[in-house]
Design a protein around this motif. Structure first.
Motif, mmCIF file in Angstrom:
data_model
loop_
_atom_site.group_PDB
_atom_site.id
_atom_site.type_symbol
_atom_site.label_atom_id
_atom_site.label_comp_id
_atom_site.label_asym_id
_atom_site.label_seq_id
_atom_site.Cartn_x
_atom_site.Cartn_y
_atom_site.Cartn_z
ATOM 1 N N VAL A 11 0.829 -1.207 0.000
ATOM 2 C CA VAL A 11 0.000 0.000 0.000
ATOM 3 C C VAL A 11 0.865 1.260 0.000
ATOM 4 C CG1 VAL A 11 -1.652 1.314 1.405
ATOM 5 C CG2 VAL A 11 -1.970 -1.123 1.050
ATOM 6 N N SER A 12 2.090 1.163 0.494
ATOM 7 C CA SER A 12 2.940 2.353 0.586
ATOM 8 C C SER A 12 3.380 2.887 -0.772
ATOM 9 C CB SER A 12 4.158 2.058 1.457
ATOM 10 O OG SER A 12 4.936 1.046 0.854
ATOM 11 N N PHE A 13 3.125 2.145 -1.841
ATOM 12 C CA PHE A 13 3.413 2.664 -3.181
ATOM 13 C C PHE A 13 2.412 3.760 -3.575
ATOM 14 C CE2 PHE A 13 5.711 -1.370 -3.593
ATOM 15 C CZ PHE A 13 6.915 -0.908 -4.132
ATOM 16 N N VAL A 14 1.232 3.735 -2.986
ATOM 17 C CA VAL A 14 0.198 4.721 -3.311
ATOM 18 C C VAL A 14 0.630 6.140 -2.935
ATOM 19 C CG1 VAL A 14 -2.191 5.431 -2.877
ATOM 20 C CG2 VAL A 14 -1.634 3.015 -3.232
ATOM 21 N N PRO A 15 1.131 6.383 -1.701
ATOM 22 C CA PRO A 15 1.572 7.749 -1.387
ATOM 23 C C PRO A 15 2.749 8.202 -2.252
ATOM 24 C CG PRO A 15 1.441 6.448 0.615
ATOM 25 C CD PRO A 15 1.179 5.535 -0.518
ATOM 26 N N ILE A 16 3.638 7.267 -2.600
ATOM 27 C CA ILE A 16 4.761 7.646 -3.467
ATOM 28 C C ILE A 16 4.225 8.155 -4.800
ATOM 29 C CG2 ILE A 16 6.743 6.791 -4.766
ATOM 30 C CD1 ILE A 16 7.302 4.877 -2.446
ATOM 31 N N LEU A 17 3.293 7.431 -5.387
ATOM 32 C CA LEU A 17 2.717 7.839 -6.659
ATOM 33 C C LEU A 17 1.959 9.164 -6.528
ATOM 34 C CD1 LEU A 17 2.190 7.155 -9.648
ATOM 35 C CD2 LEU A 17 0.149 5.936 -8.885
ATOM 36 N N ALA A 18 1.214 9.315 -5.445
ATOM 37 C CA ALA A 18 0.442 10.549 -5.242
ATOM 38 C C ALA A 18 1.376 11.757 -5.080
ATOM 39 C CB ALA A 18 -0.459 10.408 -4.019
ATOM 40 N N PHE A 19 2.412 11.619 -4.260
ATOM 41 C CA PHE A 19 3.358 12.713 -4.084
ATOM 42 C C PHE A 19 4.110 13.006 -5.380
ATOM 43 C CE2 PHE A 19 3.339 11.679 0.618
ATOM 44 C CZ PHE A 19 2.767 12.882 1.000
ATOM 45 N N TRP A 20 4.431 11.958 -6.133
ATOM 46 C CA TRP A 20 5.138 12.117 -7.400
ATOM 47 C C TRP A 20 4.302 12.957 -8.369
ATOM 48 C CZ3 TRP A 20 7.901 7.312 -9.883
ATOM 49 C CH2 TRP A 20 8.706 7.719 -10.942
ATOM 50 N N LEU A 21 3.020 12.625 -8.495
ATOM 51 C CA LEU A 21 2.155 13.387 -9.395
ATOM 52 C C LEU A 21 1.940 14.811 -8.900
ATOM 53 C CD1 LEU A 21 -0.448 10.666 -10.389
ATOM 54 C CD2 LEU A 21 1.375 11.632 -11.804
ATOM 55 N N LEU A 22 1.789 14.980 -7.595
ATOM 56 C CA LEU A 22 1.611 16.327 -7.043
ATOM 57 C C LEU A 22 2.865 17.170 -7.278
ATOM 58 C CD1 LEU A 22 -0.284 18.206 -5.506
ATOM 59 C CD2 LEU A 22 0.683 17.298 -3.379
ATOM 60 N N ASP A 23 4.022 16.579 -7.077
ATOM 61 C CA ASP A 23 5.272 17.289 -7.316
ATOM 62 C C ASP A 23 5.420 17.613 -8.806
ATOM 63 O OD1 ASP A 23 7.612 18.524 -6.618
ATOM 64 O OD2 ASP A 23 8.670 16.703 -6.028
ATOM 65 N N GLY A 24 4.998 16.693 -9.669
ATOM 66 C CA GLY A 24 5.005 16.959 -11.103
ATOM 67 C C GLY A 24 4.102 18.127 -11.459
ATOM 68 N N TYR A 25 2.959 18.221 -10.787
ATOM 69 C CA TYR A 25 2.037 19.341 -11.009
ATOM 70 C C TYR A 25 2.697 20.663 -10.627
ATOM 71 C CZ TYR A 25 -1.858 22.527 -10.443
ATOM 72 O OH TYR A 25 -2.669 23.625 -10.516
ATOM 73 N N PHE A 26 3.358 20.707 -9.468
ATOM 74 C CA PHE A 26 4.018 21.941 -9.044
ATOM 75 C C PHE A 26 5.155 22.307 -9.993
ATOM 76 C CE2 PHE A 26 2.297 21.123 -4.645
ATOM 77 C CZ PHE A 26 1.463 22.218 -4.644
ATOM 78 N N LEU A 27 5.909 21.318 -10.461
ATOM 79 C CA LEU A 27 6.981 21.592 -11.405
ATOM 80 C C LEU A 27 6.415 22.132 -12.720
ATOM 81 C CD1 LEU A 27 9.957 21.561 -12.177
ATOM 82 C CD2 LEU A 27 9.688 19.161 -12.826
ATOM 83 N N TYR A 28 5.308 21.571 -13.170
ATOM 84 C CA TYR A 28 4.681 22.052 -14.396
ATOM 85 C C TYR A 28 4.195 23.492 -14.234
ATOM 86 C CZ TYR A 28 1.391 22.388 -18.288
ATOM 87 O OH TYR A 28 0.712 22.793 -19.411
ATOM 88 N N GLN A 29 3.567 23.792 -13.110
ATOM 89 C CA GLN A 29 3.119 25.159 -12.850
ATOM 90 C C GLN A 29 4.309 26.121 -12.809
ATOM 91 O OE1 GLN A 29 -0.071 26.490 -12.571
ATOM 92 N NE2 GLN A 29 -0.584 24.492 -13.404
ATOM 93 N N GLU A 30 5.388 25.673 -12.181
ATOM 94 C CA GLU A 30 6.590 26.509 -12.129
ATOM 95 C C GLU A 30 7.102 26.781 -13.544
ATOM 96 O OE1 GLU A 30 11.173 26.176 -10.540
ATOM 97 O OE2 GLU A 30 9.628 25.017 -9.503
#
Length: 140
Positions: free
Chosen positions: A60-79
């Motif tokens: 189950v701990s792969f789920v937060p990794i994926l969620a944080f990865w996508l969220l961080d990708g979103y912030f990088l894209y906005q930047e």
């Protein structure tokens, strides 16, 4: 703009650039905080899974990794979008409305996913996922 230097920026354009710079800095800070939270959550889940022999927690701990990865990708894209806006605003030949924050001209399809697979994010979150995979093998 002054008549003697056509490339000089007026005060409003400089303030506009400062405003965009502040947003870019905030996006970078958000990305930094997301990385810290992802390390904390992943480390806690990893420690619990290995300490208690819970393979289900390791899975189950792969789920937060994926969620944080996508969220961080979103912030990088906005930047990236705001950096493109900054580039458009800094050029005197581009007629941009003062203090406009429209980033639409810099948008691209699959931008968040493209940002998420950038080398910096891929190595960081890929390393976390690899650590979780090793922990999963250790727990099993």
């Amino acid at each position: 703009m002054s008549a003697e230097n056509p490339l000089a920026l007026d005060d409003n354009r400089i303030r506009h650039l400062e405003l965009i710079q502040a947003i870019v800095a905030r996006m970078g800070n958000n990305s930094f905080l997301i990385k810290g939270w992802s390390l904390t959550v992943t480390g806690a889940l990893l420690a619990y899974a290995v300490g208690n022999g819970k393979s289900s927690v390791a899975l189950v701990s792969f789920v937060p990794i994926l969620a944080f990865w996508l969220l961080d990708g979103y912030f990088l894209y906005q930047e990236r979008l705001f950096r493109r806006l900054y580039d458009r605003v800094r050029r005197p030949e581009n007629p941009i409305e003062p203090f406009a924050m429209n980033v639409a001209p810099g948008m691209e399809s699959a931008g968040v996913l493209k940002a998420a697979v950038s080398p910096t994010l891929a190595f960081f979150y890929g390393g976390l996922a690899l650590g979780q995979a090793f922990a999963l093998l250790f727990v099993l």
